[in-house]
Design an enzyme around this catalytic site. Structure first.
Site: not given
Ligand code: GLC
Length: 746
Positions: A285
């Site tokens: 993430d």
């Molecule tokens: C965010 C979220 C994740 C998302 C990613 C890309 O922080 O935690 O769910 O897919 O970043 O946007």
């Protein structure tokens, strides 16, 4: 190979589909091998590097001024938050200038729709309609893939039992069984029958794992959990996604018992890539690799990269730890090149499966994009699914559905004329696309009543703040009306990522507004808009009717009007427990009995109860009303005892005893009365959503097999144990209509 051998193999492969698939897959594996052999270490590391595009951010942004050069030099494998055919094609053209010409992957949070916005996932989950949720994901994938997107970071399958956690809006609620059914439906909806379809995208099961159990409901907070709770409650939806063939996983920001998921070998290597034999890839993430420094598990980026690649995080979203450290780690012999190759292979296989090596621009068709984003069928489907997601919590004296003969309606509240609020969190804000396609609640009512009913409007108050200056106007409108509809709740950005709330009441003076409206003596229907269960005891106890409308997406206004006037009879049931107060959290239906179970609020004599609060939720898991009523009868259990190789059939009749055609969600709960590990007082094991005409009766059959009787024992073995089982058929987890029993024998 001799010609007759070749002919034989060709005929064998062509006449044997499985062999054809194996041959095809084999050719992809061979192609990946050949590409890998040609790649430098720097190019391999490039494939593990994912950047955000430069305009929309869903995390703390680091801007690289030379992103184009890095892509041209093969140092980037994927971009996220890059929208539209034109922009994705432009970046892809730069990638085609690189030495290896490996296409970029474009990822996006297509969580509940792309342009056409569907209800937030928690709302859709309340439909208990997997086919509807699959269709919603299919349409989202059709629109996203038409706009150059290859990969959605969805479905979010985190079990959540704490409404203080803002991301509860993004998942499927509190129950592992329902969550698993929904995970499968959404993966199949996004990915279609096979990866590479032009109308589908790769899906991503996230956030692996147990992110929803953050202590205190505070986003990104630690998770402290037994392995058994992890396996029994939080992993099942991920396993369901993996079994459904999900292409990717995303690990979570949280630590589990002090080990960040991003660097958690147990989760990613032992469980996901080991026991579950997952062949896709794992993306971290946003920045979570580098955040292991904040966690206190590593000293620096070098150690963070080592920990993450060793643990099985294949692609690095936005931390740059891989880009800046993996080459040194390999040269220092700290990371075997085999680990790098495995991660690169997993990613290249997906790029081949998506057909990107054959044609990197196959998802870049401007004509198709225009058509898909303006497909008139999509909003129609969104409207139907939104109506299926609305939960009827209260309907005193059958105030709803409203009669078409009503002369005047006062539509009051801060969300009546809101437009983008209806999209909820994690909508996709398409550049250059204005929001006039979103149907506000006001517009939806206007569309419904036309000239036949006079509509009055007053905002009454803001969502937050204590200004009551607007009350007088609202009361004045109410006094002129036959019925009042009050639309209140949170702002859409009060739930979602980094949106934890310690107080989950309806904010501001909105319930005070209800009080003064009720004082007029007019009947009031309350619409509650939120991304989470809220606490609203005054409203619950005093309003005549309540619809929980969540955030319903681009067709919100029409869907709400359809339900208000009975053009759709509400059928949704809660996928998560609603507490009476934040002090009850965590509160969920599948709890253990304890050694001193409390069974009422009247007795506090040495039992597991509160002195100052009920032990019961405000609204139970699986609760939701209809404009009609249903009677349950004739429960028949096919046997009194079974062994592990046998099945039991529980059949029950359900009759529509009311005045409207409607759908009922019939729920099967089981209780294993005695286990080597205490078993919950009840667990959802199956459900059926059944449509019944007025007076119609249908018989529903549930098959109970050994799988439904099994659980993780002390040694984390998936076992069933002989003994007594209670069988419950419910209209909700609290409203148990019929009970049966049977025994499992050795
Ligand atoms: C965010 C979220 C994740 C998302 C990613 C890309 O922080 O935690 O769910 O897919 O970043 O946007």
């Amino acid at each position: 190979m001799r010609s007759y051998h070749l002919a034989f193999w060709l005929i064998f492969i062509l006449t044997n589909p499985f062999m054809f698939v194996v041959a095809q897959q084999k050719s992809i594996d061979q192609k990946v091998d050949s590409v890998l052999r040609l790649m430098t270490l720097d190019e391999k590391i490039g494939q593990l590097n994912q950047y955000n595009d430069d305009w929309i951010a869903t995390g703390p942004v680091t801007v690289d001024s030379d992103k184009s050069n890095q892509i041209r030099n093969g140092q980037v494998g994927s971009l996220l938050n890059c929208l539209g055919v034109e922009r994705t094609a432009a970046w892809q053209r730069i990638a085609m200038q690189s030495r290896m010409k490996i296409p970029l992957l474009f990822g996006q949070d297509v969580i509940h729709g792309f342009k056409t916005t569907f209800p937030i996932p928690l709302a859709e989950a309340c439909s208990w309609d997997p086919e509807a949720m699959k269709l919603s994901a299919q349409i989202a994938a059709d629109e996203a893939s038409a706009s150059g997107i290859h990969w959605t970071f969805a479905p979010m399958v985190d079990i959540a039992r704490d409404p203080r956690w803002g991301r509860i809006m993004e998942g499927a609620g509190e129950d592992p069984y329902l969550g698993s059914v929904i995970a499968k439906a959404r993966v199949e909806g996004f990915q279609g029958d096979k990866l590479g379809g032009l109308n589908s995208v790769m899906a991503c099961a996230k956030h692996f794992a147990a992110y929803g159990a953050a202590i205190g409901g505070r986003d990104y907070n630690s998770v402290d959990m037994s392995d058994r709770m992890l396996w029994e409650t939080y992993l099942p939806p991920f396993k369901a996604a993996a079994d459904a063939g999900v292409a990717t996983f995303m690990n979570s920001f949280n630590d589990i018992n002090g080990v960040p998921a991003t660097g958690n070998k147990y989760l990613q290597r032992e469980i996901l890539k080991g026991k579950w034999n997952f062949s896709g890839f794992v993306v971290s993430d946003w920045g979570s690799i580098g955040e292991m420094i904040n966690h206190g598990n590593v000293k620096n980026d070098y150690e963070a990269a080592l920990s993450a690649i060793t643990a099985g995080s294949d692609m690095d979203m936005e931390s740059r730890c891989y880009k800046n450290n993996l080459a040194k780690l390999v040269n220092d012999k700290s990371v075997p090149i085999a680990l790098i190759d495995d991660a690169v292979r997993r990613i290249l296989v997906k790029k081949f499966e998506l057909g990107l090596f054959d044609d990197p621009f196959r998802f870049c068709n401007a004509e198709r994009e225009k058509k898909a984003l303006n497909n008139p069928e999509h909003p129609k489907t969104a409207r139907q699914i939104a109506a299926k997601s609305i939960v009827l919590l209260k309907n005193e004296n059958q105030l709803l559905p409203l009669s078409r003969n009503i002369k005047t309606i006062a539509f009051i509240g801060p969300l009546v004329k809101a437009v983008k609020q209806n999209k909820g969190f994690w909508d996709v804000d398409l550049p250059g696309v204005d929001s006039n396609f979103i149907v506000s609640q006001w517009e939806g009512l206007q569309n419904k009543v036309g000239e036949t009913t006079k509509l009055l409007y007053a905002k009454g108050c803001e969502i937050e703040g204590n200004n009551t200056d607007g009350f007088a106007e609202a009361v004045n409108m109410a006094k002129q009306a036959d019925v009042v509809i009050l639309s209140i709740g949170e702002r859409r950005d009060m739930s979602g990522e980094a949106k934890s709330r310690s107080n989950i009441c309806i904010p501001g003076v909105q319930e005070d507004l209800l009080k003064v409206l009720l004082a007029t003596g007019k009947p009031v229907v309350v619409l509650i808009n939120a991304g989470r269960p809220l606490v609203f005891n005054y409203t619950a106890d005093h309003a005549q009717a309540i619809l929980y409308t969540w955030w319903l997406g681009s067709e919100a206004g029409n869907a709400i009007a359809d339900v208000l006037f009975g053009d759709y009879n509400p059928s949704a049931k809660l996928a998560v427990t609603f507490p009476r107060s934040v002090g009850q959290i965590p509160i969920y239906y599948s709890h253990f009995s304890t050694g001193r179970p409390a069974s009422s609020d009247d007795n506090h004599n040495y039992n597991s109860s509160y002195l100052d609060e009920s032990i019961f939720p405000k609204y139970a898991f699986g609760y939701g009303l209809s404009y009609t009523s249903f009677a349950y009868s004739n429960l028949h259990v096919s046997a009194a005892t079974i062994n592990r190789n046998e099945q039991i059939v529980a059949s029950v009749s359900v009759t529509n005893t009311g005045k409207y055609e409607g759908e009922e969600i019939v729920q099967l709960y089981l209780r294993d009365k005695v286990g080597s590990i205490a078993r919950p007082v009840k667990e959802l094991k199956d459900f059926r959503k059944v449509l019944l005409k007025v007076g119609e009766t249908k018989t529903i059959k549930f098959i109970i097999d050994n799988e439904k009787l099994s659980f993780y024992n002390q040694n984390l073995e998936w076992v069933s144990e002989p003994g007594d089982f209670e069988l419950m058929i419910g209209a909700s987890s609290e409203d148990i209509r019929l009970k049966g029993a049977f025994q499992l024998v050795d």
